[in-house]
Design a protein around this motif. Structure first.
Motif, PDB file in Angstrom:
ATOM      1  N   HIS A  62       4.151  -8.416   3.914  1.00  0.00           N
ATOM      2  CA  HIS A  62       3.934  -8.436   2.429  1.00  0.00           C
ATOM      3  C   HIS A  62       3.357  -7.192   2.304  1.00  0.00           C
ATOM      4  CE1 HIS A  62       2.501  -9.986  -1.189  1.00  0.00           C
ATOM      5  NE2 HIS A  62       1.242  -9.271  -0.952  1.00  0.00           N
ATOM      6  N   LYS A  63       3.927  -6.699   1.190  1.00  0.00           N
ATOM      7  CA  LYS A  63       3.642  -5.373   0.489  1.00  0.00           C
ATOM      8  C   LYS A  63       2.439  -5.337  -0.346  1.00  0.00           C
ATOM      9  CE  LYS A  63       7.999  -2.973   1.176  1.00  0.00           C
ATOM     10  NZ  LYS A  63       8.916  -1.896   0.735  1.00  0.00           N
ATOM     11  N   LEU A  64       1.589  -4.534   0.196  1.00  0.00           N
ATOM     12  CA  LEU A  64       0.087  -4.599  -0.522  1.00  0.00           C
ATOM     13  C   LEU A  64       0.278  -3.782  -1.924  1.00  0.00           C
ATOM     14  CD1 LEU A  64      -2.315  -4.908   2.209  1.00  0.00           C
ATOM     15  CD2 LEU A  64      -1.557  -6.584   0.651  1.00  0.00           C
ATOM     16  N   PHE A  65       0.823  -2.667  -1.424  1.00  0.00           N
ATOM     17  CA  PHE A  65       1.151  -1.502  -2.600  1.00  0.00           C
ATOM     18  C   PHE A  65       2.174  -0.393  -1.866  1.00  0.00           C
ATOM     19  CE2 PHE A  65      -2.836  -0.652  -0.630  1.00  0.00           C
ATOM     20  CZ  PHE A  65      -2.748   0.757  -0.224  1.00  0.00           C
ATOM     21  N   GLY A  66       3.131   0.012  -2.527  1.00  0.00           N
ATOM     22  CA  GLY A  66       4.056   0.981  -2.029  1.00  0.00           C
ATOM     23  C   GLY A  66       4.713   0.406  -0.719  1.00  0.00           C
ATOM     24  N   ASN A  67       4.394   1.339   0.306  1.00  0.00           N
ATOM     25  CA  ASN A  67       5.165   0.677   1.710  1.00  0.00           C
ATOM     26  C   ASN A  67       3.927   0.409   2.377  1.00  0.00           C
ATOM     27  OD1 ASN A  67       7.840   1.085   1.023  1.00  0.00           O
ATOM     28  ND2 ASN A  67       7.725   3.114   1.457  1.00  0.00           N
ATOM     29  N   ILE A  68       3.147   0.223   2.009  1.00  0.00           N
ATOM     30  CA  ILE A  68       1.745  -0.360   2.772  1.00  0.00           C
ATOM     31  C   ILE A  68       1.659  -2.003   2.828  1.00  0.00           C
ATOM     32  CG2 ILE A  68      -0.887  -0.283   2.944  1.00  0.00           C
ATOM     33  CD1 ILE A  68       0.605   2.269   3.306  1.00  0.00           C
ATOM     34  N   THR A  69       1.870  -2.552   4.080  1.00  0.00           N
ATOM     35  CA  THR A  69       1.960  -3.806   4.354  1.00  0.00           C
ATOM     36  C   THR A  69       0.754  -4.280   4.844  1.00  0.00           C
ATOM     37  OG1 THR A  69       2.941  -3.559   6.581  1.00  0.00           O
ATOM     38  CG2 THR A  69       4.422  -3.721   4.726  1.00  0.00           C
ATOM     39  N   THR A  70       0.578  -5.664   4.792  1.00  0.00           N
ATOM     40  CA  THR A  70      -0.314  -6.483   5.513  1.00  0.00           C
ATOM     41  C   THR A  70      -0.556  -6.042   6.893  1.00  0.00           C
ATOM     42  OG1 THR A  70      -0.188  -8.082   3.707  1.00  0.00           O
ATOM     43  CG2 THR A  70      -1.882  -8.544   5.609  1.00  0.00           C
ATOM     44  N   GLY A  71       0.428  -6.088   7.681  1.00  0.00           N
ATOM     45  CA  GLY A  71       0.551  -5.757   9.031  1.00  0.00           C
ATOM     46  C   GLY A  71       0.173  -4.287   9.297  1.00  0.00           C
ATOM     47  N   LEU A  72       0.447  -3.279   8.529  1.00  0.00           N
ATOM     48  CA  LEU A  72       0.085  -2.135   8.683  1.00  0.00           C
ATOM     49  C   LEU A  72      -1.638  -1.978   8.700  1.00  0.00           C
ATOM     50  CD1 LEU A  72       0.680   0.957   9.243  1.00  0.00           C
ATOM     51  CD2 LEU A  72       0.839   1.291   6.798  1.00  0.00           C
ATOM     52  N   VAL A  73      -1.933  -2.450   7.452  1.00  0.00           N
ATOM     53  CA  VAL A  73      -3.537  -2.527   7.273  1.00  0.00           C
ATOM     54  C   VAL A  73      -4.323  -3.339   8.517  1.00  0.00           C
ATOM     55  CG1 VAL A  73      -5.441  -3.269   5.515  1.00  0.00           C
ATOM     56  CG2 VAL A  73      -3.221  -2.358   4.863  1.00  0.00           C
ATOM     57  N   LEU A  74      -3.864  -4.357   8.864  1.00  0.00           N
ATOM     58  CA  LEU A  74      -4.594  -5.124   9.976  1.00  0.00           C
ATOM     59  C   LEU A  74      -4.493  -4.152  11.031  1.00  0.00           C
ATOM     60  CD1 LEU A  74      -3.438  -8.981   9.352  1.00  0.00           C
ATOM     61  CD2 LEU A  74      -5.709  -7.712   8.613  1.00  0.00           C
ATOM     62  N   GLY A  75      -3.432  -3.506  11.346  1.00  0.00           N
ATOM     63  CA  GLY A  75      -3.111  -2.702  12.635  1.00  0.00           C
ATOM     64  C   GLY A  75      -4.100  -1.579  12.465  1.00  0.00           C
ATOM     65  N   LEU A  76      -4.326  -0.850  11.244  1.00  0.00           N
ATOM     66  CA  LEU A  76      -5.308   0.377  11.131  1.00  0.00           C
ATOM     67  C   LEU A  76      -6.623  -0.422  11.492  1.00  0.00           C
ATOM     68  CD1 LEU A  76      -3.674   2.126   8.410  1.00  0.00           C
ATOM     69  CD2 LEU A  76      -3.622   2.815  10.886  1.00  0.00           C
ATOM     70  N   LEU A  77      -6.912  -1.641  11.054  1.00  0.00           N
ATOM     71  CA  LEU A  77      -8.295  -2.207  11.241  1.00  0.00           C
ATOM     72  C   LEU A  77      -8.513  -2.622  12.700  1.00  0.00           C
ATOM     73  CD1 LEU A  77      -8.502  -4.827   8.211  1.00  0.00           C
ATOM     74  CD2 LEU A  77      -9.625  -2.341   8.505  1.00  0.00           C
ATOM     75  N   GLN A  78      -7.581  -2.606  13.471  1.00  0.00           N
ATOM     76  CA  GLN A  78      -7.705  -2.596  14.955  1.00  0.00           C
ATOM     77  C   GLN A  78      -8.542  -1.306  15.617  1.00  0.00           C
ATOM     78  OE1 GLN A  78      -6.728  -5.074  17.372  1.00  0.00           O
ATOM     79  NE2 GLN A  78      -6.560  -6.527  15.690  1.00  0.00           N
ATOM     80  N   PHE A  79      -8.099  -0.239  14.913  1.00  0.00           N
ATOM     81  CA  PHE A  79      -8.590   0.892  15.456  1.00  0.00           C
ATOM     82  C   PHE A  79     -10.140   1.069  14.946  1.00  0.00           C
ATOM     83  CE2 PHE A  79      -4.185   2.023  15.645  1.00  0.00           C
ATOM     84  CZ  PHE A  79      -4.207   2.644  17.065  1.00  0.00           C
ATOM     85  N   VAL A  80     -10.309   0.726  13.538  1.00  0.00           N
ATOM     86  CA  VAL A  80     -11.645   0.633  13.041  1.00  0.00           C
ATOM     87  C   VAL A  80     -12.552  -0.200  13.740  1.00  0.00           C
ATOM     88  CG1 VAL A  80     -12.773   0.217  10.761  1.00  0.00           C
ATOM     89  CG2 VAL A  80     -10.649   1.351  10.713  1.00  0.00           C
TER      90      VAL A  80
END
Length: 112
Positions: A62-80
């Protein structure tokens, strides 16, 4: 006058004495009360991310905005979350665990 190595108790006996001491048991208990829940929380979060990636394609893509997807955000939150857990552990160890471990070490080394 310094003690000779023959005056020192065998190393294995010293370690056993430390391991059987109530202070060491308390230290081990404190460590486990912090580390086990934190590990369980992180593993639950990690496996949730993996399972979402494997079985919830529509949600993760699911695209949140632009090419940023829910999966990308959750993946980055893994690092955080990894960095946050590390910072929380270091802070806890510096304030709680390390002073108690150092006090135990001083007491044990002072007994020798």
């Amino acid at each position: 006058m310094s003690s000779s190595p023959a005056d020192d108790p065998p190393l294995a006996e010293s370690y056993r004495d430390v391991q059987e001491s109530p202070e060491f048991a308390e230290l081990r208990s404190r460590f486990r009360r912090f580390v086990f829940p934190m590990t369980a929380l992180f593993l639950a979060w990690y496996f949730a991310f993996v399972l979402l990636g494997a079985y919830a394609h529509d949600f993760m893509s699911h695209k949140l905005f632009g090419n940023i997807t829910t999966g990308l955000v959750l993946g980055l939150l893994q690092f955080v979350s990894t960095f946050a857990i590390t910072l929380i552990y270091v802070r806890w160890a510096n304030r709680t665990f390390d002073p108690a471990a150092e006090a135990l070490a001083r007491r044990i080394e002072g007994d020798r």
